[in-house]
Motif scaffolding. Structure first.
Motif, mmCIF file in Angstrom:
data_model
loop_
_atom_site.group_PDB
_atom_site.id
_atom_site.type_symbol
_atom_site.label_atom_id
_atom_site.label_comp_id
_atom_site.label_asym_id
_atom_site.label_seq_id
_atom_site.Cartn_x
_atom_site.Cartn_y
_atom_site.Cartn_z
ATOM 1 N N VAL A 31 41.223 40.158 39.194
ATOM 2 C CA VAL A 31 40.573 39.355 37.978
ATOM 3 C C VAL A 31 41.132 37.967 37.970
ATOM 4 C CG1 VAL A 31 40.505 39.466 35.482
ATOM 5 C CG2 VAL A 31 40.162 41.753 36.833
ATOM 6 N N ALA A 32 40.281 37.089 37.322
ATOM 7 C CA ALA A 32 40.855 35.740 37.163
ATOM 8 C C ALA A 32 39.987 35.158 36.078
ATOM 9 C CB ALA A 32 40.759 35.038 38.469
ATOM 10 N N GLY A 33 40.705 34.264 35.217
ATOM 11 C CA GLY A 33 40.146 33.897 34.142
ATOM 12 C C GLY A 33 40.437 32.515 33.762
ATOM 13 N N GLY A 34 39.574 31.678 33.008
ATOM 14 C CA GLY A 34 40.075 30.274 32.819
ATOM 15 C C GLY A 34 39.216 29.850 31.543
ATOM 16 N N ALA A 262 25.311 32.212 41.049
ATOM 17 C CA ALA A 262 25.477 33.267 41.788
ATOM 18 C C ALA A 262 26.133 32.736 43.233
ATOM 19 C CB ALA A 262 23.880 33.491 42.549
ATOM 20 N N SER A 263 25.831 31.559 43.606
ATOM 21 C CA SER A 263 26.624 30.945 44.701
ATOM 22 C C SER A 263 28.168 30.898 44.345
ATOM 23 C CB SER A 263 26.146 29.402 45.041
ATOM 24 O OG SER A 263 26.967 28.799 45.849
ATOM 25 N N ARG A 264 28.586 30.520 43.054
ATOM 26 C CA ARG A 264 29.962 30.713 43.013
ATOM 27 C C ARG A 264 30.459 31.971 42.944
ATOM 28 N NH1 ARG A 264 33.038 25.784 43.703
ATOM 29 N NH2 ARG A 264 32.244 24.329 42.293
ATOM 30 N N LEU A 265 30.081 32.765 42.349
ATOM 31 C CA LEU A 265 30.416 34.372 42.258
ATOM 32 C C LEU A 265 30.511 35.043 43.583
ATOM 33 C CD1 LEU A 265 28.816 35.658 39.096
ATOM 34 C CD2 LEU A 265 31.257 34.826 39.399
ATOM 35 N N GLY A 266 29.391 34.498 44.623
ATOM 36 C CA GLY A 266 29.494 35.195 45.783
ATOM 37 C C GLY A 266 30.228 34.543 46.877
ATOM 38 N N ALA A 267 31.104 33.531 46.571
ATOM 39 C CA ALA A 267 31.637 32.775 47.632
ATOM 40 C C ALA A 267 33.008 33.653 47.943
ATOM 41 C CB ALA A 267 32.383 31.430 46.900
ATOM 42 N N GLU A 273 39.885 30.586 42.549
ATOM 43 C CA GLU A 273 39.010 29.419 43.069
ATOM 44 C C GLU A 273 37.883 29.437 42.692
ATOM 45 O OE1 GLU A 273 39.451 29.864 47.181
ATOM 46 O OE2 GLU A 273 41.492 28.751 47.586
ATOM 47 N N THR A 274 37.041 30.766 42.474
ATOM 48 C CA THR A 274 35.791 30.691 41.938
ATOM 49 C C THR A 274 35.924 30.542 40.530
ATOM 50 O OG1 THR A 274 35.394 32.769 43.390
ATOM 51 C CG2 THR A 274 34.278 32.584 41.454
ATOM 52 N N VAL A 275 36.778 30.968 39.829
ATOM 53 C CA VAL A 275 36.836 30.470 38.260
ATOM 54 C C VAL A 275 37.084 29.039 37.953
ATOM 55 C CG1 VAL A 275 38.160 30.760 36.150
ATOM 56 C CG2 VAL A 275 37.463 32.904 37.509
ATOM 57 N N ALA A 293 35.594 31.522 31.218
ATOM 58 C CA ALA A 293 34.962 32.658 32.177
ATOM 59 C C ALA A 293 36.061 33.755 32.573
ATOM 60 C CB ALA A 293 34.158 31.869 33.731
ATOM 61 N N ALA A 294 35.807 34.669 32.830
ATOM 62 C CA ALA A 294 36.569 35.780 33.208
ATOM 63 C C ALA A 294 35.803 36.823 34.344
ATOM 64 C CB ALA A 294 37.198 36.983 32.109
ATOM 65 N N VAL A 295 36.589 36.780 35.694
ATOM 66 C CA VAL A 295 35.445 37.309 36.904
ATOM 67 C C VAL A 295 36.308 38.329 37.345
ATOM 68 C CG1 VAL A 295 34.519 36.770 38.841
ATOM 69 C CG2 VAL A 295 34.438 35.010 37.002
ATOM 70 N N LEU A 296 35.962 39.553 37.542
ATOM 71 C CA LEU A 296 36.405 40.886 38.296
ATOM 72 C C LEU A 296 35.607 40.961 39.479
ATOM 73 C CD1 LEU A 296 37.599 44.026 36.387
ATOM 74 C CD2 LEU A 296 35.938 44.080 38.617
ATOM 75 N N ARG A 297 36.400 41.460 40.658
ATOM 76 C CA ARG A 297 35.694 41.668 41.669
ATOM 77 C C ARG A 297 36.687 43.069 42.339
ATOM 78 N NH1 ARG A 297 35.820 37.048 45.788
ATOM 79 N NH2 ARG A 297 38.310 37.631 45.904
ATOM 80 N N VAL A 298 35.750 43.767 42.926
ATOM 81 C CA VAL A 298 36.036 45.163 43.224
ATOM 82 C C VAL A 298 36.143 45.206 44.735
ATOM 83 C CG1 VAL A 298 35.553 47.674 43.283
ATOM 84 C CG2 VAL A 298 34.759 46.270 41.413
ATOM 85 N N GLU A 299 37.523 45.562 45.030
ATOM 86 C CA GLU A 299 37.669 45.667 46.481
ATOM 87 C C GLU A 299 38.087 46.949 47.073
ATOM 88 O OE1 GLU A 299 37.819 42.969 48.280
ATOM 89 O OE2 GLU A 299 38.288 41.203 46.838
ATOM 90 N N HIS A 300 37.898 47.186 48.217
ATOM 91 C CA HIS A 300 38.319 48.638 48.645
ATOM 92 C C HIS A 300 39.658 49.011 48.598
ATOM 93 C CE1 HIS A 300 34.417 49.712 50.679
ATOM 94 N NE2 HIS A 300 34.438 48.186 50.960
#
Length: 300
Positions: A31-34, A262-267, A273-275, A293-300
């Motif tokens: 998770v990252a936010g800013g 979409a481009s930013r979130l898929g980078a 860096e995305t945020v 913005a606050a972004v969460l990515r699910v990793e294995h």
């Protein structure tokens, strides 16, 4: 950005960014936010929360640029954080609705004292521990499941698939701050804007690009502090490896088009860096509002 209603403890977010990582159910949640003030206002009336312990992220956006905006955003965020922490790990519709009801009451009371518009939007995402373990009949007779512990595969660090559980989460939303999900290259808007503009677009009251539609964009039908104390929307979602969730205030949603977001979130690369890229884009677009913005990515 200033909004007007359709019916008649302070906290200011830091400009700095924050990043966290949570191991859960055999997955890792990054998770990252800013937040950025932008070019229009001298202060930031958005509030960002990325919890230091729980996989819980949230954004709030005050209505207007006065004391009521600051109090509403800070009070709502603190109340929702306290409610989520108190209910964990047994999170669900009941505790989340109860926390929002308390926030509504507190913000309404604060508005009566301030005698000015006191309200905000709120969007939060909390991921709940997987309930795949044995049933525990304790706790006052209420059945409860315990979460599994992921085992490392022999000779490697990849978790045993038998112990990697499917994760779920709850999105809590009121107002026009949004929640998006990028899955398999498709960016979806998961929430509905509680505005007259959204209703007008759905029912064809006026052309989407008309002045009437633009004016209706700032007429909120639901928000924290509303006289009717409306309930939030609750959405249960499944989190899969590779999913990217983005919560943002309208300072992001109104300044970044679909393709750019979409481009930013898929980078590839770090979420920090995305945020930073998302927030930089809002400034390039004019910085007409506070942007968070606050972004969460699910990793294995």
């Amino acid at each position: 950005m200033h909004r007007s209603p359709v019916t008649g403890p302070d906290r200011m977010p830091a400009e700095g960014d924050v990043s966290r990582s949570y191991p859960l159910g055999g997955h890792r949640l990054d998770v990252a936010g800013g937040s950025r003030v932008g070019q229009r206002y001298s202060a930031n009336f958005d509030v960002l929360h990325v919890d230091p312990v729980l996989p819980f992220l949230a954004v709030a956006d005050g209505m207007g640029d006065g004391r009521g905006s600051t109090v509403a955003g800070g009070t709502t965020m603190e109340t929702m954080v306290a409610g989520v922490r108190a209910a964990a790990p047994d999170l669900g519709p009941g505790p989340l609705r109860a926390a929002m009801a308390r926030a509504q009451s507190l913000v309404r009371a604060a508005g009566a004292e301030l005698n000015e518009l006191t309200g905000c939007t709120f969007t939060g995402l909390v991921v709940v521990p997987p309930a795949t373990g044995p049933v525990d009949e304790g706790h006052g007779g209420g059945a409860r499941r315990t979460a599994p512990t992921a085992r490392a595969a022999p000779g490697g660090s990849t978790p045993d698939p038998a112990t990697v559980a499917e994760l779920s989460g709850w999105i809590v939303q009121i107002g026009d701050s949004r929640a998006y999900r990028l899955r398999d290259g498709l960016l979806e808007l998961l929430t509905v804007d509680h505005t007259a503009a959204w209703l007008g677009a759905v029912y064809g009251w006026y052309p989407a690009d008309s002045p009437a539609a633009a004016a209706a964009r700032y007429q909120l039908t639901r928000y924290v502090g509303h006289p009717a104390m409306p309930e939030p929307d609750l959405l249960n979602v499944t989190l899969r490896p590779g999913d990217v969730y983005c919560l943002c205030t309208d300072g992001v949603a109104e300044q970044l088009d679909y393709q750019r977001l979409a481009s930013r979130l898929g980078a590839t690369g770090s979420l920090a860096e995305t945020v930073r890229g998302i927030l930089a884009d809002t400034l390039v677009a004019g910085g007409r509002d506070n942007a968070t913005a606050a972004v969460l990515r699910v990793e294995h």
